[in-house]
Scaffold this active site. Sequence first.
Site, mmCIF file in Angstrom:
data_model
loop_
_atom_site.group_PDB
_atom_site.id
_atom_site.type_symbol
_atom_site.label_atom_id
_atom_site.label_comp_id
_atom_site.label_asym_id
_atom_site.label_seq_id
_atom_site.Cartn_x
_atom_site.Cartn_y
_atom_site.Cartn_z
ATOM 1 N N LYS A 1 -6.200 12.642 6.610
ATOM 2 C CA LYS A 1 -5.324 11.961 5.498
ATOM 3 C C LYS A 1 -4.004 11.853 6.298
ATOM 4 C CE LYS A 1 -8.395 11.488 2.268
ATOM 5 N NZ LYS A 1 -8.555 10.252 1.757
ATOM 6 N N HIS B 1 -13.343 -1.333 0.944
ATOM 7 C CA HIS B 1 -12.960 -1.869 2.135
ATOM 8 C C HIS B 1 -13.293 -3.118 2.404
ATOM 9 C CE1 HIS B 1 -12.943 2.295 4.357
ATOM 10 N NE2 HIS B 1 -13.560 2.605 3.529
ATOM 11 N N HIS C 1 -16.686 12.959 -1.517
ATOM 12 C CA HIS C 1 -17.709 11.956 -0.793
ATOM 13 C C HIS C 1 -18.883 12.464 -0.259
ATOM 14 C CE1 HIS C 1 -14.935 8.527 -1.225
ATOM 15 N NE2 HIS C 1 -13.979 8.920 -0.355
ATOM 16 N N ASP D 1 -11.109 14.934 -1.977
ATOM 17 C CA ASP D 1 -11.491 13.626 -1.778
ATOM 18 C C ASP D 1 -12.746 13.729 -0.497
ATOM 19 O OD1 ASP D 1 -11.789 10.867 -1.968
ATOM 20 O OD2 ASP D 1 -10.546 10.652 -0.043
ATOM 21 N N ARG E 1 -22.418 3.583 7.396
ATOM 22 C CA ARG E 1 -20.966 3.513 7.745
ATOM 23 C C ARG E 1 -20.518 4.750 8.102
ATOM 24 N NH1 ARG E 1 -17.775 3.449 1.901
ATOM 25 N NH2 ARG E 1 -16.167 4.575 3.496
ATOM 26 N N HIS F 1 -15.166 7.152 -5.387
ATOM 27 C CA HIS F 1 -14.008 7.328 -6.064
ATOM 28 C C HIS F 1 -14.201 6.947 -7.600
ATOM 29 C CE1 HIS F 1 -11.151 6.548 -2.536
ATOM 30 N NE2 HIS F 1 -12.068 7.777 -2.456
ATOM 31 N N ARG G 1 -21.454 4.939 -0.702
ATOM 32 C CA ARG G 1 -20.106 5.874 -0.677
ATOM 33 C C ARG G 1 -19.417 5.268 -1.750
ATOM 34 N NH1 ARG G 1 -17.655 9.497 3.121
ATOM 35 N NH2 ARG G 1 -15.226 9.543 2.880
ATOM 36 N N ASP G 2 -18.875 4.279 -1.559
ATOM 37 C CA ASP G 2 -18.229 3.471 -2.837
ATOM 38 C C ASP G 2 -19.060 2.760 -3.686
ATOM 39 O OD1 ASP G 2 -16.030 4.216 -1.368
ATOM 40 O OD2 ASP G 2 -15.965 2.604 -0.112
ATOM 41 N N ASP H 1 -3.766 10.752 -5.449
ATOM 42 C CA ASP H 1 -3.827 9.124 -5.336
ATOM 43 C C ASP H 1 -4.772 8.561 -5.858
ATOM 44 O OD1 ASP H 1 -5.671 10.696 -3.717
ATOM 45 O OD2 ASP H 1 -5.273 9.429 -1.964
ATOM 46 N N HIS H 2 -5.772 9.193 -6.158
ATOM 47 C CA HIS H 2 -6.987 8.594 -6.957
ATOM 48 C C HIS H 2 -8.085 9.727 -7.447
ATOM 49 C CE1 HIS H 2 -9.485 9.341 -3.639
ATOM 50 N NE2 HIS H 2 -8.461 8.859 -2.834
ATOM 51 N N SER I 1 -7.273 5.875 -1.194
ATOM 52 C CA SER I 1 -6.289 6.445 -0.479
ATOM 53 C C SER I 1 -5.200 5.565 0.085
ATOM 54 C CB SER I 1 -6.643 7.629 0.652
ATOM 55 O OG SER I 1 -7.574 8.575 -0.065
ATOM 56 N N ASP J 1 -8.313 1.302 7.949
ATOM 57 C CA ASP J 1 -8.478 2.680 8.488
ATOM 58 C C ASP J 1 -9.589 2.658 9.316
ATOM 59 O OD1 ASP J 1 -9.758 2.668 6.195
ATOM 60 O OD2 ASP J 1 -9.259 4.826 5.849
ATOM 61 N N ARG J 2 -10.746 2.284 8.715
ATOM 62 C CA ARG J 2 -11.972 2.415 9.614
ATOM 63 C C ARG J 2 -12.570 1.208 10.396
ATOM 64 N NH1 ARG J 2 -14.501 6.927 8.012
ATOM 65 N NH2 ARG J 2 -14.138 7.866 6.354
ATOM 66 N N ASP K 1 -5.780 15.143 -2.734
ATOM 67 C CA ASP K 1 -6.381 13.807 -2.491
ATOM 68 C C ASP K 1 -7.691 13.828 -3.286
ATOM 69 O OD1 ASP K 1 -7.417 11.412 -1.000
ATOM 70 O OD2 ASP K 1 -5.631 11.752 -0.074
ATOM 71 N N ARG L 1 -9.748 -3.411 4.316
ATOM 72 C CA ARG L 1 -8.942 -2.260 4.349
ATOM 73 C C ARG L 1 -8.962 -1.903 6.134
ATOM 74 N NH1 ARG L 1 -10.727 2.932 1.130
ATOM 75 N NH2 ARG L 1 -10.500 4.577 2.868
#
Length: 556
Positions: free
Chosen positions: A363, A139, A435, A431, A205, A502, A169-170, A472-473, A80, A290-291, A27, A288
Amino acid sequence: MATTDFTLKPHPTIPKAEGPLLVCVLDGFGENKIKDDYNAVHVADTPCVDSLRAVPGRFRTIKAHGTAVGLPSDDDMGNSEVGHNALGAGQLIDQGAALVDKALASGSIFEGEGWKYISPAFEANTLHFIGLLSDGGVHSRTDQLYGCIRGAAERGAKRIRLHVLTDGRDVPDGSSLKFVEELEALLKELQDKGCDAKIASGGGRMGVTMDRYEADWNIVKKGWYAHVLGEAPNTFKDALTAVKTLRKEGSEKPVSDQWLEPFVIVGEDDAPVGTVQDGDAVVIFNFRADRVIELSKALEYKEFDHFDRKRWPQTRFVGMMQYDGDLKLPTNYLVPPPAISGTSGEFLAKNGQRTFVCSETQKFGHVTFFWNGNRSGYFNEELETYVEIPSDTVPFNEAPEMKAREICEAGKEALRSGKYDQVRINFANPDMVGHTGDLEATVSCCKLVDQCVKELLEVVDEVKGRFIVTADHGNADDMAQRDKKTKQPLVQEGKVVSLTSHTLAPVPFFIGGAGLPADIKLRDDLPDAGLANVAATVFNLMGFEAPSHMQPTLLA
């Protein structure tokens, strides 16, 4: 893709191997053309991956961002979630951001059932928006938020409150100030037109609201108390002052946008300006899943014991999308989710193929839920074994080994067991440590993951199996923010500015194993091949023809 025929046909020229197929996802392990001291993948001692790169015809790169994974443009970095969707589905699926863009452009978002559900709150109650204030496109995106806010005001919303999580982060650290200024300018426009629109609360975040995989419910609790109850250790009269103060710029220990403490905006009477009350509408504007799944549970579920909510306002709650199709969470949403059927996992289960899947908490959802087309649970529990290894709860750069060793051992045991046709694992380290922006820790984890891959491939050879190793990235492959023209690292106050997001780099794709015939090579006529081409390759290496709806195989 809807299908009723799940029959897999034997491949005409590639027989099934004696041993299983290992599918190993590293990852965040990108193959970046910039190879300098800030590319942790390049700097790390990785003799196994280096040797795989040197095998003629069995290494290439594939795309893992933008349109190759269903995102709107090639300026959109992969992540991811969309990465594992593409890996598992073998199809190009319009993803969250693209779906929201289309819904906003067509206006369908304002005509759907979700919007109809929140509209009754517009006249006499408050409309709350909660999410990540960022244009990172991973996200959420600010332009989508602004479109929703404007659309609500134009359709009668009298009182709007924003609860914003800062990113860093992003997107570059420190950009929170720009985003807050932009948002305040929009809200001023609405105020001038008679709409009472304000920022009400926020925080960083990584410490507020946006936990994932139930790793730390206290993060969600802090968000609940700030956004819903109006309780936080920090109160300010405006959001810009809040962010500037909490960042502690100029101090010995400045704070990243990711880690800002929770804050609440108060009025002249020192009362919170935007608590959530019965009858209010609440929109989580992240696309997104997941969070925001945990916050969604706190907002929606009557029975809830993860923390003391103090009170549970009866709201008209919607997500930007439905974040979990099996849990039907949330019940109401603004944009219908991507329909992903006919995934590789479903085909394997319906053809009696036995699968072992393992990763750590960070993950685990990616190699199960996202891989299986945003679907919780098993296709066939008798044929599938899912093993989750609990992640550490310390910052990942403080323990960069994470659970790689445990995952490696579980993978080796599964390969040797003779029980499985496919062994699928994910190493989270490149990953998650990437981060943090900690270059030394990221180099260290890349070295460890390489050693784990070496051990796994030795067992693959031992059992006469085959392997795919990919990612994956990108992430660990570039740890420095760079000048857009020269690509040289940016330096501030004598230090290189860390990159915590990423990257747009392609990812490596390797095949091999003692059970793979010598004449099997990778094709070189698909320059734009991406993660969605992996599934067909998986079927071929397991001795099957790929389902016809999937993207072409990478095998020559």
